[in-house]
Design a protein around this motif. Structure first.
Motif, PDB file in Angstrom:
ATOM      1  N   LEU A   1     -96.793   2.909  -2.188  1.00  0.00           N
ATOM      2  CA  LEU A   1     -95.975   1.675  -1.693  1.00  0.00           C
ATOM      3  C   LEU A   1     -95.853   1.886  -0.105  1.00  0.00           C
ATOM      4  O   LEU A   1     -94.681   1.287   0.338  1.00  0.00           O
ATOM      5  CB  LEU A   1     -95.045   1.378  -2.612  1.00  0.00           C
ATOM      6  N   SER A   2     -96.388   2.821   0.518  1.00  0.00           N
ATOM      7  CA  SER A   2     -96.117   2.785   1.969  1.00  0.00           C
ATOM      8  C   SER A   2     -97.368   2.108   2.639  1.00  0.00           C
ATOM      9  O   SER A   2     -98.387   2.722   2.315  1.00  0.00           O
ATOM     10  CB  SER A   2     -95.968   4.298   2.410  1.00  0.00           C
ATOM     11  N   ASP A   3     -96.930   1.172   3.588  1.00  0.00           N
ATOM     12  CA  ASP A   3     -98.293   0.639   4.130  1.00  0.00           C
ATOM     13  C   ASP A   3     -99.001   1.569   5.039  1.00  0.00           C
ATOM     14  O   ASP A   3    -100.409   1.598   5.257  1.00  0.00           O
ATOM     15  CB  ASP A   3     -97.791  -0.557   4.696  1.00  0.00           C
TER      16      ASP A   3
ATOM     17  N   GLY B   1     -98.219   2.183 -13.744  1.00  0.00           N
ATOM     18  CA  GLY B   1     -98.784   2.425 -12.433  1.00  0.00           C
ATOM     19  C   GLY B   1     -98.899   4.038 -12.151  1.00  0.00           C
ATOM     20  O   GLY B   1     -98.427   4.701 -12.857  1.00  0.00           O
ATOM     21  N   ASP B   2     -99.806   4.368 -11.397  1.00  0.00           N
ATOM     22  CA  ASP B   2     -99.837   5.549 -10.667  1.00  0.00           C
ATOM     23  C   ASP B   2     -99.689   5.582  -9.175  1.00  0.00           C
ATOM     24  O   ASP B   2    -100.154   5.031  -8.722  1.00  0.00           O
ATOM     25  CB  ASP B   2    -101.129   6.145 -11.245  1.00  0.00           C
ATOM     26  N   PHE B   3     -99.157   6.817  -8.861  1.00  0.00           N
ATOM     27  CA  PHE B   3     -98.859   7.060  -7.217  1.00  0.00           C
ATOM     28  C   PHE B   3     -99.348   8.279  -7.127  1.00  0.00           C
ATOM     29  O   PHE B   3     -99.144   9.396  -7.801  1.00  0.00           O
ATOM     30  CB  PHE B   3     -97.458   6.877  -7.131  1.00  0.00           C
ATOM     31  N   ILE B   4     -99.891   8.682  -5.987  1.00  0.00           N
ATOM     32  CA  ILE B   4    -100.308   9.983  -5.226  1.00  0.00           C
ATOM     33  C   ILE B   4     -99.235  10.261  -4.467  1.00  0.00           C
ATOM     34  O   ILE B   4     -98.785   9.639  -3.598  1.00  0.00           O
ATOM     35  CB  ILE B   4    -101.546   9.851  -4.604  1.00  0.00           C
ATOM     36  N   CYS B   5     -98.464  11.606  -4.895  1.00  0.00           N
ATOM     37  CA  CYS B   5     -97.479  12.103  -4.171  1.00  0.00           C
ATOM     38  C   CYS B   5     -97.961  13.201  -3.323  1.00  0.00           C
ATOM     39  O   CYS B   5     -98.564  14.233  -3.963  1.00  0.00           O
ATOM     40  CB  CYS B   5     -96.280  12.596  -5.185  1.00  0.00           C
TER      41      CYS B   5
END
Length: 288
Positions: free
Chosen positions: A249-251, A284-288
């Motif tokens: 969620l960082s542009d 949802g899924d997020f790549i950290c």
């Protein structure tokens, strides 16, 4: 006939395709057994999404060969597509790229080397679990910076609308009560008869199908209102649940990833679903 076992790594698409390969093996007369029990022929449906997935593929091949020293192994799937030399291990007799995956059983049985691309479909009658994946689409052309899928799976292409319906009817006739529409990027599904909404409405007509879910989708999605309307309708099989591949969620990060949306697109999509269908469950899924 020799005993036949299949091992699946990776995504829901691989899971569906492995189920179809199992159907074809049974139809050909093979004695299909569990992977852990050992077999004369092993098929590894591989994944190449991460280095860990590649390592698990090699590990699966080595363990099977060690437990079954006289076996013959076929490796198909994305790792076989992107790095065939990486899976050329002990007892591996066939390395079959994704475009030939539908012909795995024929290649094993007859020594064929079919070059034309074909599609896997359900064709068995053995009982199945209550919940199964249903492939509706393959491939992606988004070319995200971190993703090997376009090289492994090729350009987007949709499964024929009526063939999807036929697969669904086959699965339901075998005891499946819940289907998950899956693909590499199901937001790209299209057909002359319509997109995701039209397909959901057609599957809603199948007697014996109780639940329908969408696999992972990417923002932005153009059919938000129509999907939310059906998810809210208790008489429709489409369930009020959604999984969105957000990744970040960082542009700034999204731009570096070469994703085709911004954080606000994800948030607006989630907000619209919640407003139209307050009881919806969203993951949802997020790549950290």
């Amino acid at each position: 006939m020799p005993t036949f076992a299949i091992w699946t790594l990776g995504c829901r698409v691989n899971a569906f395709e492995s189920a179809c390969i199992r159907d074809k093996a049974l139809a050909a007369g093979f004695d299909v057994v569990e992977w852990e029990g050992g077999a004369d022929i092993g098929v590894v449906n591989s994944c190449a999404l991460t280095k860990l997935a590649e390592a698990k593929t090699r590990q699966s091949i080595r363990i099977f060969a060690r437990k079954n020293p006289h076996c013959k192994i076929a490796v198909t799937g994305c790792y076989a597509q992107t790095d065939p030399e990486g899976v050329r291990l002990e007892n591996v007799k066939w390395i079959i790229p994704n475009k030939n995956k539908a012909n795995v059983v024929d290649i094993i049985l007859d020594g064929l080397s079919a070059e034309s691309e074909s599609e896997l479909h359900c064709g068995g009658n053995s009982p199945l679990d209550d919940r199964m994946n249903l492939k509706i689409q393959d491939g992606c052309d988004n070319a995200c910076a971190y993703c090997i899928i376009p090289r492994a799976r090729g350009l987007p292409r949709s499964v024929d609308f009526e063939k999807i319906v036929a697969d669904a009817e086959n699965l339901v006739s075998r005891g499946v009560r819940e289907l998950v529409l899956t693909g590499i990027n199901i937001a790209k599904f299209s057909s002359p008869k319509g997109g995701l909404v039209a397909l959901a409405d057609r599957l809603n007509e199948i007697d014996g199908l109780y639940r329908l879910r969408l696999g992972s989708i990417e923002p932005p999605l153009v059919d938000v209102d129509a999907i939310a309307e059906r998810a809210k309708d208790a008489s429709h099989v489409l369930m009020p649940s959604l999984h969105i591949s957000a990744q970040s969620l960082s542009d700034t990060v999204l731009e570096r990833m070469r994703r085709r949306y911004k954080a606000r697109d994800f948030l607006e999509m989630v907000g619209r679903f919640v407003n139209l269908c307050p009881d919806i469950a969203i993951g949802g899924d997020f790549i950290c």
